[in-house]
Design an enzyme around this catalytic site. Structure first.
Site, short mmCIF file in Angstrom:
data_model
loop_
_atom_site.label_atom_id
_atom_site.label_comp_id
_atom_site.label_asym_id
_atom_site.label_seq_id
_atom_site.Cartn_x
_atom_site.Cartn_y
_atom_site.Cartn_z
N GLY A 195 0.78 -1.23 0.00
CA GLY A 195 0.00 0.00 0.00
C GLY A 195 0.81 1.28 0.00
O GLY A 195 0.54 2.18 0.80
N GLU B 109 -0.95 -2.86 -14.85
CA GLU B 109 0.06 -2.63 -13.81
C GLU B 109 1.34 -2.12 -14.47
O GLU B 109 1.84 -2.73 -15.40
CB GLU B 109 0.34 -3.93 -13.03
CG GLU B 109 1.54 -3.89 -12.12
CD GLU B 109 1.47 -2.82 -11.04
OE1 GLU B 109 2.38 -1.96 -11.01
OE2 GLU B 109 0.50 -2.85 -10.25
N GLN C 32 -7.62 -0.42 -8.26
CA GLN C 32 -7.06 -0.63 -6.93
C GLN C 32 -5.56 -0.29 -6.90
O GLN C 32 -4.76 -0.98 -6.28
CB GLN C 32 -7.31 -2.05 -6.42
CG GLN C 32 -7.43 -2.07 -4.90
CD GLN C 32 -7.85 -3.42 -4.35
OE1 GLN C 32 -7.06 -4.33 -4.27
NE2 GLN C 32 -9.11 -3.54 -3.98
N ALA D 228 -3.84 4.87 -4.93
CA ALA D 228 -4.10 6.27 -5.28
C ALA D 228 -4.22 7.17 -4.06
O ALA D 228 -4.16 8.40 -4.18
CB ALA D 228 -5.37 6.37 -6.12
N HIS D 229 -4.38 6.57 -2.88
CA HIS D 229 -4.47 7.39 -1.67
C HIS D 229 -3.19 8.18 -1.42
O HIS D 229 -3.20 9.21 -0.75
CB HIS D 229 -4.75 6.49 -0.46
CG HIS D 229 -3.62 5.55 -0.13
ND1 HIS D 229 -3.46 4.35 -0.78
CD2 HIS D 229 -2.59 5.64 0.75
CE1 HIS D 229 -2.40 3.75 -0.30
NE2 HIS D 229 -1.84 4.51 0.62
N TYR E 113 -12.96 1.03 -5.43
CA TYR E 113 -12.55 -0.01 -4.48
C TYR E 113 -11.80 0.54 -3.27
O TYR E 113 -10.91 -0.10 -2.72
CB TYR E 113 -11.74 -1.13 -5.17
CG TYR E 113 -11.99 -2.44 -4.46
CD1 TYR E 113 -11.35 -2.72 -3.25
CD2 TYR E 113 -12.91 -3.35 -4.92
CE1 TYR E 113 -11.61 -3.88 -2.56
CE2 TYR E 113 -13.19 -4.51 -4.23
CZ TYR E 113 -12.54 -4.77 -3.05
OH TYR E 113 -12.82 -5.91 -2.36
N CYS F 85 -11.60 -16.26 5.80
CA CYS F 85 -12.96 -16.43 5.31
C CYS F 85 -13.83 -15.42 6.05
O CYS F 85 -13.46 -14.94 7.11
CB CYS F 85 -13.49 -17.85 5.50
SG CYS F 85 -13.82 -18.32 7.21
N GLY G 68 -6.31 2.54 3.57
CA GLY G 68 -6.21 2.55 2.12
C GLY G 68 -6.62 3.84 1.45
O GLY G 68 -6.55 3.95 0.23
#
Length: 571
Positions: free
Chosen positions: A62, A206, A273, A276-277, A332, A420, A502
């Protein structure tokens, strides 16, 4: 040589320099208790070269999400955990161990706070000033809270999102549908496998070739296309044949989306995803090569950030144009829309975030990401837990199908692990089950149980988890703090509280917990209490916001809601 001394040697503690880190495995303790041992192993696991994105820089995923502030701090954390008593608690301030307090045996062994800045100053500019002074660290969500389990950690949440999207828009799964997205890092790398698990076709853009290579190696990505035309042709053929396929394309998304539109190619679903933050460290401006962008990032960060924000604005405009031409668009949770608004895209919020669009109903039921890792290091222990969960919840067909797919398709990264989604009441049953497996020797060492901070009651994030709340409480952060304090009071093994996640500094506050099942009676009390109360705060949060599903679940499960009781809305 004692086990402790051997570990210090193996991890090269004290050298203060970058080096490969692997978590110790097996049933032998190096610390004075399994709670400290678990924290040590999971910290090391975050930085395993098979797991972390840039472990030499202590970055897990991230953009800047780190496990420790610097290598001296990492060494000090390890040494402190090795000596930590069973009635002591280590305090970690933005990746730096700052003190040890005498508490009691039922208290958390570690308390962590990352990147929390007084709100008036909570922005990237202040953060970077503090970072340059060595005073702070960005913890992302599971990087600085020591519960990252590789790309699998976000995989099921991403799968749940795409599965819900298929049901909502296509009354089915994603068979014959094409998804276009970008970013194959620690979070985005889950997208290709999630789409194919939902039987869809994915084109994943990517710019970093090493990330594509890594996803191919770990089987999260099926194939790589040489260019855009090849990617489109492969996607169209797979969709026509109704066969799942994920395609990697090494390029800049800012260049590719306009080219797709020009070619008349509009996917069924468009999302993103990238990191971009963080406009400096997480996103690449259009029109630059990968190498040139990295050079500019260091030589002229202000110009780089401005170019990145302009590129994000164009990125969102392209998504909106694809939406207008028939694509299903959703955000996202990487704050791309808010970043684009800084550069004049006033209608950036015209497409929804994934939580209000697809996940909120699950949150109202206390559903969320239940993850665990086998401290033994033996993948067979994860197989035992998978099978035991399927026996414990024989009617949860969706979970059973997921676990079977995970066994077949997911390669472990670092310590063997699994995730899960489980709901309120189910998590505490699973925790007791895992503790019993340790107690009876059916697994070879204790099991660490945690979650992403992205959960039903642990986050205040107006552009992600709490976007478009029914009562308008999107930005109220009290709930994340209450979740944090609840987990401390309930006896979690370590608890964390972060700013940013995120979506970036100033845009989210969020809490995490990790609890260890070591087979003891004490552990049973801890895991069942934590795993009952942690999602319980999510039920309360959504019931208070007026969601009837949450109120009904609270009524059914016995979660006390004083204000609703007062008004006579439930017995």
């Amino acid at each position: 040589m004692t086990p402790k001394d051997q570990l210090l040697k193996d991890l090269k503690i004290g050298c203060g320099k970058p080096r490969p880190v692997k978590a110790p495995t097996g049933s032998q303790l190096h610390c004075k208790g399994w709670y400290q041992e678990a924290a040590l192993r999971m910290l090391c696991n975050n930085l395993d070269p098979d797991n972390g994105e840039n472990p030499d820089e202590l970055i897990v995923y991230g953009g800047l999400g780190k496990a420790a502030r610097n290598w001296d701090c990492f060494d000090a954390i390890i040494k402190t955990l090795l000596d930590l008593e069973n009635n002591e608690t280590l305090l970690v301030q933005s990746g730096k161990p700052v003190g040890v307090l005498t508490t009691h045996t039922a208290a958390p062994r570690v308390l962590i706070a990352n990147a929390n800045i007084v709100p008036h100053w909570a922005n990237w500019g202040t953060f970077h000033e503090l970072d340059k002074k060595g005073l702070i660290m960005y913890g992302q969500m599971t990087a600085g809270s020591w519960i990252y389990i590789g790309t699998q950690g976000i995989l099921q949440g991403t799968y749940e999102t795409f599965a819900a999207l298929g049901q909502k828009h296509f009354k089915s799964d994603l068979t014959g549908k094409i998804v276009v997205t970008a970013g194959l890092g620690g979070m985005g790398g889950a997208q290709p496998l999630s789409v194919t698990m939902a039987n869809g076709v994915a084109i994943c853009i990517e710019i970093d070739p090493s990330r594509i290579a890594r996803r191919l190696e770990k089987r999260y990505l099926d194939v790589e296309a040489d260019d855009l035309d090849a990617a489109i042709a492969m996607a169209r053929k797979a969709a026509a044949d109704r066969k799942p396929l994920s395609i990697g394309l090494c390029a800049n998304v800012g260049d590719i989306l306009p080219a797709m539109i020009q070619k008349g190619f509009i996917p069924d679903v468009i999302t993103d995803q990238t990191s971009a933050h963080d406009e400096l460290n997480g996103y690449f401006p259009a029109g630059l090569s990968f190498k040139d962008a990295l050079t500019l990032r260091k030589s002229d960060p202000d110009t780089y950030k401005d170019m990145a924000l302009n590129a994000m604005a164009d990125h969102v405009r392209a998504i909106l144009e694809m939406k207008d031409k028939g694509a299903i668009a959703f955000d996202y949770g990487n704050n791309l829309r808010a970043q684009a608004m800084k550069k004049g895209v006033d209608n950036a919020m015209d497409y929804p975030g994934f939580v209000p669009a697809y996940i909120r109903d699950l949150f109202c039921k206390g559903e969320g990401p239940f993850r665990w890792a086998a401290l033994s290091g033996d993948p067979k222990d994860i197989k035992v837990t998978d099978d035991a969960l399927m026996q414990l919840f024989p009617k949860k067909t969706k979970m059973i199908n997921w676990l079977k797919m995970a066994q077949e398709k997911i390669e472990h990264m670092g310590l063997p692990s699994r995730i899960c989604w489980l709901g309120y009441g189910e998590r505490e049953k699973a925790g007791k089950l895992f503790n019993d497996l340790v107690r009876t020797g059916k697994v070879k060492a204790p099991i660490v149980i945690g979650r992403d901070h992205l959960d039903c009651g642990s986050v205040a994030s107006p552009f992600r988890e709490t976007e478009a709340m029914k009562d308008g409480s999107d930005a109220v952060a009290d709930w994340a703090l209450l979740n944090c304090m609840t987990n401390v009071a309930s006896g979690a093994t370590w608890v964390s509280f972060h700013d940013g996640g995120g979506v970036g500094i100033g845009y989210a506050l969020h809490a995490g917990q990790v609890t260890v099942a070591d087979g003891t009676d004490e552990a049973e009390i801890r895991v069942t209490t934590v795993l009952r109360n942690d999602p319980g705060t999510g039920i309360i949060r959504h019931a208070d916001a007026g969601y009837q599903t949450a109120i009904d679940v609270a009524n059914e499960k016995g979660v006390k809601l004083p204000m609703i009781n007062m008004h006579g809305e439930r017995p």
